[in-house]
Design an enzyme around this catalytic site. Structure first.
Site, PDB file in Angstrom:
ATOM      1  N   HIS A   1       0.834  -1.216   0.000  1.00 57.72           N
ATOM      2  CA  HIS A   1       0.000   0.000   0.000  1.00 57.72           C
ATOM      3  C   HIS A   1       0.859   1.253   0.000  1.00 57.72           C
ATOM      4  CE1 HIS A   1      -3.217  -2.854   1.388  1.00 57.72           C
ATOM      5  NE2 HIS A   1      -3.870  -2.142   0.492  1.00 57.72           N
TER       6      HIS A   1
ATOM      7  N   LEU B   1       2.831   4.403  -2.890  1.00 53.21           N
ATOM      8  CA  LEU B   1       2.456   5.302  -3.991  1.00 53.21           C
ATOM      9  C   LEU B   1       2.379   4.585  -5.333  1.00 53.21           C
ATOM     10  CD1 LEU B   1       5.060   6.540  -5.959  1.00 53.21           C
ATOM     11  CD2 LEU B   1       5.756   7.309  -3.707  1.00 53.21           C
ATOM     12  N   ILE B   2       3.090   3.463  -5.462  1.00 47.45           N
ATOM     13  CA  ILE B   2       3.014   2.720  -6.741  1.00 47.45           C
ATOM     14  C   ILE B   2       1.627   2.093  -6.873  1.00 47.45           C
ATOM     15  CG2 ILE B   2       4.205   1.079  -8.249  1.00 47.45           C
ATOM     16  CD1 ILE B   2       6.534   1.067  -6.259  1.00 47.45           C
ATOM     17  N   HIS B   3       1.097   1.568  -5.775  1.00 48.84           N
ATOM     18  CA  HIS B   3      -0.265   1.014  -5.798  1.00 48.84           C
ATOM     19  C   HIS B   3      -1.260   2.123  -6.167  1.00 48.84           C
ATOM     20  CE1 HIS B   3      -3.969  -0.975  -4.643  1.00 48.84           C
ATOM     21  NE2 HIS B   3      -4.186  -0.070  -3.697  1.00 48.84           N
TER      22      HIS B   3
ATOM     23  N   HIS C   1      -7.009   7.163  -2.663  1.00 48.24           N
ATOM     24  CA  HIS C   1      -7.835   6.142  -1.997  1.00 48.24           C
ATOM     25  C   HIS C   1      -7.135   5.351  -0.874  1.00 48.24           C
ATOM     26  CE1 HIS C   1      -5.873   2.932  -4.254  1.00 48.24           C
ATOM     27  NE2 HIS C   1      -6.474   2.083  -3.447  1.00 48.24           N
TER      28      HIS C   1
ATOM     29  N   ASP D   1      -8.966  -1.434  -7.712  1.00 46.46           N
ATOM     30  CA  ASP D   1      -8.216  -1.654  -6.478  1.00 46.46           C
ATOM     31  C   ASP D   1      -7.797  -3.117  -6.313  1.00 46.46           C
ATOM     32  OD1 ASP D   1      -7.057  -0.808  -4.098  1.00 46.46           O
ATOM     33  OD2 ASP D   1      -8.904  -0.998  -2.931  1.00 46.46           O
TER      34      ASP D   1
HETATM   35 ZN   LIG Z   1      -5.937   0.223  -2.593  1.00 48.53          ZN
END
Ligand SMILES: [Zn+2]
Length: 432
Positions: free
Chosen positions: A115, A117-119, A155, A262
């Protein structure tokens, strides 16, 4: 400036041609300087990786390396530019960059394997892909497109790398603040909006009161819907609404798109999916380590000694990912098919119904920096069948790969003897 105003009725006079040229150079330099100060300069390697930004196979890890670990900043800037959101909503470019950089800092706060910044960049790109290739972007207003990209970007802001349940069990500050309800998701939205209280990060400063309120409602609903504990209810509600004559609620559809993006990595190429899986497992195991330290029982998938990665991924795909994407394709089909039919009835060959539509299409066309390609993203060119088939194929292939690994007893993972026995029994069952 004062001089100019006083003599505004007079033509500008220069003492010599040299002065005139010097003035011209000065103005040009000023313009260039301010342009570079407010805009975002793209390194060559970033331009190259962003060429695939419209593709399902987009490699977010490559963008992250090319950008010196600023994949989220470049993804936000690229999509805000491509959808013309900066002009449409008068977003000060310096605010946008400042805000994006602050988001990156928050995403890096806990150094999470998954979790991070790449995600966030990955989910934002995936939301973009879905809007583009299902044609949903033609159904959404500009404000709703802004809400989609914005919600995706924020998010998981300041995700702690632990689950909601961990927060509740350890009675953390955020769990107490949000009364155990969607603890992390509430924090992601709240903290991101708090950033915009600072003037230099207030990207929404020029929105009308109504737009600001509508956007906020959408963003809150979308981000809260990424709480996995609401997953089955969300799927059930949207499935039911597909049967209703009044059609599908916009905010619910937008929430489904964000939720699907997501959890989309099992639908990406094996190389990407495998990397994301290992990152997520490491994050779970780190939580397991904390739980062991605190004398708490292991949460599901958090015990690094006994978790069966391949089996759990197969279960996740079967029970969560496949039904979600099947609902996504059914919903978008139901929404977009009548729009395509309606558009094809109009006499214009480009299916250009509204000026907004034309405007959006022209902005989405050929905006790549090298100007070499200019794909058609009009409603007429939407191919829902290949959108769906592509997803189904990749998910199936990934599942096969996990089954092979499970059959081999996951040799790359540390396992205890009990799991090996279970795996062998399962293996024997399939051959009996
Ligand atoms: Zn997420």
């Amino acid at each position: 400036m004062g001089m100019m105003k006083k003599k505004s009725e007079e033509k500008p006079k220069f003492r010599s041609i040299v002065h005139a040229v010097q003035a011209g150079i000065f103005v040009e330099r000023m313009y260039r300087k301010s342009y570079h100060m407010v805009g975002l300069a793209y390194p060559e390697a970033v331009i190259i990786t962003l060429k695939d930004v419209d593709k399902w196979s987009f490699d977010v890890f490559a963008l992250n390396e090319a950008s010196g670990e600023h994949s989220l900043k470049f993804m936000i800037y690229e999509l805000f530019t491509r959808y013309d959101l900066i002009n449409r909503f008068k977003i000060p470019v310096s605010c946008l960059i400042c805000f994006a950089e602050a988001l990156e800092v928050g995403y890096s706060k806990y150094k999470n394997p998954y979790h991070n910044l790449i995600h966030a960049a990955d989910v934002t790109q995936t939301v973009h892909y879905i809007m583009l290739h299902t044609g949903i972007m033609h159904w959404l207003t500009e404000l709703e497109i802004l809400a989609m990209v914005f919600a995706a970007a924020i998010h998981d802001y300041e995700h702690t790398g632990t689950t909601n349940n961990f927060h509740i069990q350890t009675r953390s500050d955020v769990a107490l603040l949000y009364n155990d309800r969607s603890v992390l998701e509430n924090h992601h939205v709240s903290a991101a909006y708090r950033l915009m209280q600072e003037e230099e990060m207030n990207v929404l400063i020029n929105l009308s009161k109504d737009d600001w309120r509508d956007l906020r409602n959408l963003v809150i609903e979308m981000v809260l819907s990424t709480d996995m504990s609401g997953h089955f209810q969300q799927i059930k509600n949207i499935r039911n609404s597909l049967q209703q004559p009044e059609g599908i609620d916009k905010a619910k559809t937008m929430s489904l798109i964000l939720h699907a993006a997501d959890i989309s990595h099992p639908a990406k190429s094996w190389q990407l999916h495998h990397r994301w899986t290992m990152a997520l497992m490491e994050e779970f195991f780190l939580q397991g380590d904390k739980e062991a330290e605190l004398g708490l029982p292991f949460s599901p998938l958090c015990d690094r000694k006994s978790t069966m990665v391949a089996q759990s991924q197969i279960g996740f795909i079967d029970f969560i990912v496949e039904p979600t994407f099947s609902l996504l394709t059914d919903s978008t089909e139901k929404i977009i098919t009548p729009l395509i039919e309606e558009a094809s009835k109009t006499e214009t060959p480009s299916y250009g119904a509204s000026s907004v539509d034309l405007f959006r299409r022209s902005n989405m066309k050929g905006t790549m920096n090298d100007g070499t390609y200019s794909p058609d993203y009009s409603l007429a060119s939407v191919d829902l069948k290949s959108f769906k088939n592509n997803l189904v194929d990749i998910i199936q292939q990934n599942k096969e790969r996990w089954k092979e690994l499970a059959a081999q007893g996951e040799p790359d993972l540390h396992k205890n003897s009990e799991d090996l026995v279970n795996a062998e029994e399962k293996h024997a069952d399939t051959h009996s």
